[in-house]
Motif scaffolding. Structure first.
Motif, PDB file in Angstrom:
ATOM      1  N   VAL A  97       2.247  67.052  14.192  1.00 25.64           N
ATOM      2  CA  VAL A  97       3.274  66.925  15.242  1.00 25.64           C
ATOM      3  C   VAL A  97       4.367  67.995  15.060  1.00 25.64           C
ATOM      4  O   VAL A  97       4.549  68.530  13.958  1.00 25.64           O
ATOM      5  CB  VAL A  97       3.890  65.499  15.255  1.00 25.64           C
ATOM      6  CG1 VAL A  97       2.803  64.460  15.423  1.00 25.64           C
ATOM      7  CG2 VAL A  97       4.691  65.218  13.995  1.00 25.64           C
ATOM      8  N   PHE A 104       9.315  65.707  22.346  1.00 25.26           N
ATOM      9  CA  PHE A 104       8.886  65.184  21.048  1.00 25.26           C
ATOM     10  C   PHE A 104      10.028  64.419  20.366  1.00 25.26           C
ATOM     11  O   PHE A 104      11.052  65.025  19.999  1.00 25.26           O
ATOM     12  CB  PHE A 104       8.407  66.342  20.139  1.00 25.26           C
ATOM     13  CG  PHE A 104       8.285  65.935  18.700  1.00 25.26           C
ATOM     14  CD1 PHE A 104       7.235  65.117  18.296  1.00 25.26           C
ATOM     15  CD2 PHE A 104       9.217  66.326  17.760  1.00 25.26           C
ATOM     16  CE1 PHE A 104       7.142  64.712  16.978  1.00 25.26           C
ATOM     17  CE2 PHE A 104       9.122  65.933  16.437  1.00 25.26           C
ATOM     18  CZ  PHE A 104       8.081  65.121  16.048  1.00 25.26           C
ATOM     19  N   ALA A 134      13.086  61.430  23.014  1.00 27.50           N
ATOM     20  CA  ALA A 134      13.115  60.762  24.327  1.00 27.50           C
ATOM     21  C   ALA A 134      13.595  59.316  24.201  1.00 27.50           C
ATOM     22  O   ALA A 134      13.594  58.579  25.176  1.00 27.50           O
ATOM     23  CB  ALA A 134      11.727  60.808  24.967  1.00 27.50           C
ATOM     24  N   PRO A 154       9.522  63.752  34.410  1.00 28.80           N
ATOM     25  CA  PRO A 154       8.656  62.850  33.647  1.00 28.80           C
ATOM     26  C   PRO A 154       9.475  61.681  33.069  1.00 28.80           C
ATOM     27  O   PRO A 154      10.597  61.895  32.607  1.00 28.80           O
ATOM     28  CB  PRO A 154       8.118  63.730  32.517  1.00 28.80           C
ATOM     29  CG  PRO A 154       8.280  65.126  32.993  1.00 28.80           C
ATOM     30  CD  PRO A 154       9.451  65.138  33.936  1.00 28.80           C
ATOM     31  N   PRO A 202      10.950  59.466  30.559  1.00 29.24           N
ATOM     32  CA  PRO A 202      11.073  59.473  29.097  1.00 29.24           C
ATOM     33  C   PRO A 202      10.508  58.171  28.530  1.00 29.24           C
ATOM     34  O   PRO A 202      10.784  57.084  29.045  1.00 29.24           O
ATOM     35  CB  PRO A 202      12.596  59.551  28.860  1.00 29.24           C
ATOM     36  CG  PRO A 202      13.174  60.011  30.145  1.00 29.24           C
ATOM     37  CD  PRO A 202      12.265  59.520  31.231  1.00 29.24           C
ATOM     38  N   HIS A 211       1.584  60.389  26.172  1.00 31.54           N
ATOM     39  CA  HIS A 211       1.335  60.877  24.806  1.00 31.54           C
ATOM     40  C   HIS A 211       0.214  61.899  24.835  1.00 31.54           C
ATOM     41  O   HIS A 211      -0.712  61.784  25.627  1.00 31.54           O
ATOM     42  CB  HIS A 211       0.971  59.716  23.870  1.00 31.54           C
ATOM     43  CG  HIS A 211       1.149  60.060  22.432  1.00 31.54           C
ATOM     44  ND1 HIS A 211       0.175  60.693  21.702  1.00 31.54           N
ATOM     45  CD2 HIS A 211       2.204  59.893  21.594  1.00 31.54           C
ATOM     46  CE1 HIS A 211       0.614  60.895  20.468  1.00 31.54           C
ATOM     47  NE2 HIS A 211       1.843  60.412  20.366  1.00 31.54           N
ATOM     48  N   ARG A 239       1.150  51.712  16.456  1.00 25.84           N
ATOM     49  CA  ARG A 239       2.576  51.501  16.137  1.00 25.84           C
ATOM     50  C   ARG A 239       3.261  50.742  17.264  1.00 25.84           C
ATOM     51  O   ARG A 239       4.051  49.829  17.047  1.00 25.84           O
ATOM     52  CB  ARG A 239       3.280  52.863  15.957  1.00 25.84           C
ATOM     53  CG  ARG A 239       2.696  53.737  14.890  1.00 25.84           C
ATOM     54  CD  ARG A 239       3.280  55.134  14.945  1.00 25.84           C
ATOM     55  NE  ARG A 239       2.977  55.851  16.189  1.00 25.84           N
ATOM     56  CZ  ARG A 239       3.462  57.025  16.521  1.00 25.84           C
ATOM     57  NH1 ARG A 239       4.297  57.635  15.711  1.00 25.84           N
ATOM     58  NH2 ARG A 239       3.135  57.616  17.654  1.00 25.84           N
ATOM     59  N   LYS A 282      -3.065  57.564  35.163  1.00 26.89           N
ATOM     60  CA  LYS A 282      -3.613  58.457  34.148  1.00 26.89           C
ATOM     61  C   LYS A 282      -3.605  57.708  32.810  1.00 26.89           C
ATOM     62  O   LYS A 282      -2.578  57.127  32.420  1.00 26.89           O
ATOM     63  CB  LYS A 282      -2.728  59.723  34.062  1.00 26.89           C
ATOM     64  CG  LYS A 282      -3.469  60.931  33.680  1.00 26.89           C
ATOM     65  CD  LYS A 282      -2.689  62.207  34.030  1.00 26.89           C
ATOM     66  CE  LYS A 282      -3.369  63.410  33.433  1.00 26.89           C
ATOM     67  NZ  LYS A 282      -2.568  64.056  32.411  1.00 26.89           N
ATOM     68  N   VAL A 292       5.859  55.695  21.515  1.00 26.09           N
ATOM     69  CA  VAL A 292       6.700  55.163  20.438  1.00 26.09           C
ATOM     70  C   VAL A 292       8.194  55.357  20.748  1.00 26.09           C
ATOM     71  O   VAL A 292       9.015  54.476  20.480  1.00 26.09           O
ATOM     72  CB  VAL A 292       6.260  55.756  19.071  1.00 26.09           C
ATOM     73  CG1 VAL A 292       6.722  57.175  18.874  1.00 26.09           C
ATOM     74  CG2 VAL A 292       6.703  54.888  17.931  1.00 26.09           C
ATOM     75  N   ASP A 293       8.537  56.505  21.361  1.00 29.98           N
ATOM     76  CA  ASP A 293       9.946  56.726  21.734  1.00 29.98           C
ATOM     77  C   ASP A 293      10.413  55.650  22.723  1.00 29.98           C
ATOM     78  O   ASP A 293      11.496  55.071  22.582  1.00 29.98           O
ATOM     79  CB  ASP A 293      10.134  58.093  22.421  1.00 29.98           C
ATOM     80  CG  ASP A 293      10.076  59.262  21.453  1.00 29.98           C
ATOM     81  OD1 ASP A 293       9.387  59.142  20.431  1.00 29.98           O
ATOM     82  OD2 ASP A 293      10.717  60.300  21.737  1.00 29.98           O
ATOM     83  N   PHE A 341      15.012  57.785  15.558  1.00 30.75           N
ATOM     84  CA  PHE A 341      13.864  58.671  15.315  1.00 30.75           C
ATOM     85  C   PHE A 341      14.270  59.764  14.323  1.00 30.75           C
ATOM     86  O   PHE A 341      13.517  60.089  13.406  1.00 30.75           O
ATOM     87  CB  PHE A 341      13.351  59.276  16.631  1.00 30.75           C
ATOM     88  CG  PHE A 341      12.031  59.972  16.486  1.00 30.75           C
ATOM     89  CD1 PHE A 341      10.841  59.296  16.722  1.00 30.75           C
ATOM     90  CD2 PHE A 341      11.964  61.311  16.099  1.00 30.75           C
ATOM     91  CE1 PHE A 341       9.608  59.935  16.569  1.00 30.75           C
ATOM     92  CE2 PHE A 341      10.744  61.953  15.941  1.00 30.75           C
ATOM     93  CZ  PHE A 341       9.560  61.269  16.183  1.00 30.75           C
ATOM     94  N   ARG A 384      12.315  60.075  10.886  1.00 32.65           N
ATOM     95  CA  ARG A 384      11.458  61.243  10.715  1.00 32.65           C
ATOM     96  C   ARG A 384      11.972  62.173   9.619  1.00 32.65           C
ATOM     97  O   ARG A 384      11.204  62.968   9.051  1.00 32.65           O
ATOM     98  CB  ARG A 384      11.292  61.951  12.053  1.00 32.65           C
ATOM     99  CG  ARG A 384       9.972  62.664  12.238  1.00 32.65           C
ATOM    100  CD  ARG A 384       8.776  61.928  11.701  1.00 32.65           C
ATOM    101  NE  ARG A 384       8.221  60.865  12.517  1.00 32.65           N
ATOM    102  CZ  ARG A 384       7.323  61.029  13.470  1.00 32.65           C
ATOM    103  NH1 ARG A 384       6.853  62.213  13.723  1.00 32.65           N
ATOM    104  NH2 ARG A 384       6.860  59.989  14.135  1.00 32.65           N
TER     105      ARG A 384
END
Ligand code: Q5B
Length: 258
Positions: free
Chosen positions: A73, A104, A107, A139, A141, A145, A156, A189, A196-197, A218, A222
């Protein structure tokens, strides 16, 4: 005579003028002694409230589950490239951190913000909410993915949703709304899942964390992973990364004569 100086800054969260730091009035050592955890310190310093035991358990799981997602990622990859270039830990971690943004990991805040808006303005009208988002934001938020999809679900997300809904008493209007949005987007889609966000953002809104604190979860989680990747590359004495030509599509013109 007495000189009166205006304070330069104002703080409402911590004070280190006594024997030890106090977080919103709670002495750090006392929190340790009484069995509180890092999730409670987050509650104090980010929301000025000691979370309940149930809330702390949710915060702890959010941090644990988003601490790392492998080397591929954007964030981890940025830190790994930096580590391999011999960059020190803080700078390598900040290289990865720089990647956290609207596509990434960053969001979370806007997912919480816009799903909360949907709950308020389009309560029973998901397609109205989606049209509004398309027209005004772009898009959604927290939705979509690169590799996770209905066929390859994000464990998760499933875990967090199951935990808050089946193992706590938390009221989850924002999360429920996002799950309804997901039903509509995935019908269009397969990979437009609640990611996860989005999941974290909604749960944190339902926990009443301030909107602008949400990306912090996050970022904090992270950081643990990015430090891990830096240590891992250093342990292995990894060499400088240089991309092989086959990984690049050279779409430049052939050599030209002047
Ligand atoms: N489309 C995440 O996109 C991604 C849409 C959408 C409406 C959407 C994209 C997106 C919102 C931001 C977000 C967090 C860029 C993701 C994370 C942590 C992570 C990462 C990891 C970890 C992926 C193709 C077509 C286009 C788009 C449409 C896409 N998303 N429409 N709402 N939200 N999401 N980010 O696959 O008609 O073909 O032009 O921006 O929530 O970061 O594990 O990797 O833990 O580290 O690259 O999980 O969904 O597809 O952008 O080329 O779009 O789908 O309009 O339609 P992709 P794109 P069309 S979690």
């Amino acid at each position: 005579g007495e000189v009166i100086v205006e304070p330069l800054i104002r703080t409402t969260i911590s004070d280190d003028r006594g024997e030890e730091p106090r977080y919103v009035g709670y002495a750090a050592s006392e929190l340790c002694e009484k069995g509180y955890g890092i999730e409670d310190v987050i509650g104090l310093l980010w929301n000025k409230k000691l979370p309940s035991k149930e809330e702390s358990e949710i915060i702890k799981r959010i941090i644990m589950i988003s601490a790392d997602h492998g080397p591929a990622v954007s964030g981890a990859f940025g830190s790994i490239i930096a580590a391999c270039a011999g960059i020190d830990l803080p700078q390598a971690v900040s290289a990865g951190m720089t990647m956290i943004g609207p596509r990434f990991g960053g969001a979370v805040t806007n997912a919480g913000k816009y799903f909360k808006y949907g709950v308020k303005e389009y309560p029973n009208d998901i397609s109205g909410f989606l049209s509004w988002m398309k027209q005004n934001v772009g898009p959604v938020p927290g939705i979509g993915h690169r590799v996770k999809s209905l066929k390859n679900p994000d464990k998760r997300v499933k875990y967090l949703v199951d935990y808050v809904k089946n193992h706590t008493t938390l009221h989850t209007p924002c999360l429920d709304y996002a799950l309804e949005v997901e039903k509509v987007t995935t019908a269009k889609k397969d990979n437009l899942i609640l990611n996860v966000d989005g999941t974290i953002g909604c749960i944190l809104v339902d926990l009443d964390f301030p909107e602008y604190s949400l990306n912090g979860f996050f970022v904090l989680a992270r950081t643990i992973g990015m430090i891990g990747h830096w240590i891992d590359q250093n342990n292995q004495n990894s060499r400088l990364i240089r991309l092989y030509d086959y990984l690049i599509n050279y779409a430049v013109k052939e050599e030209r004569e002047v």
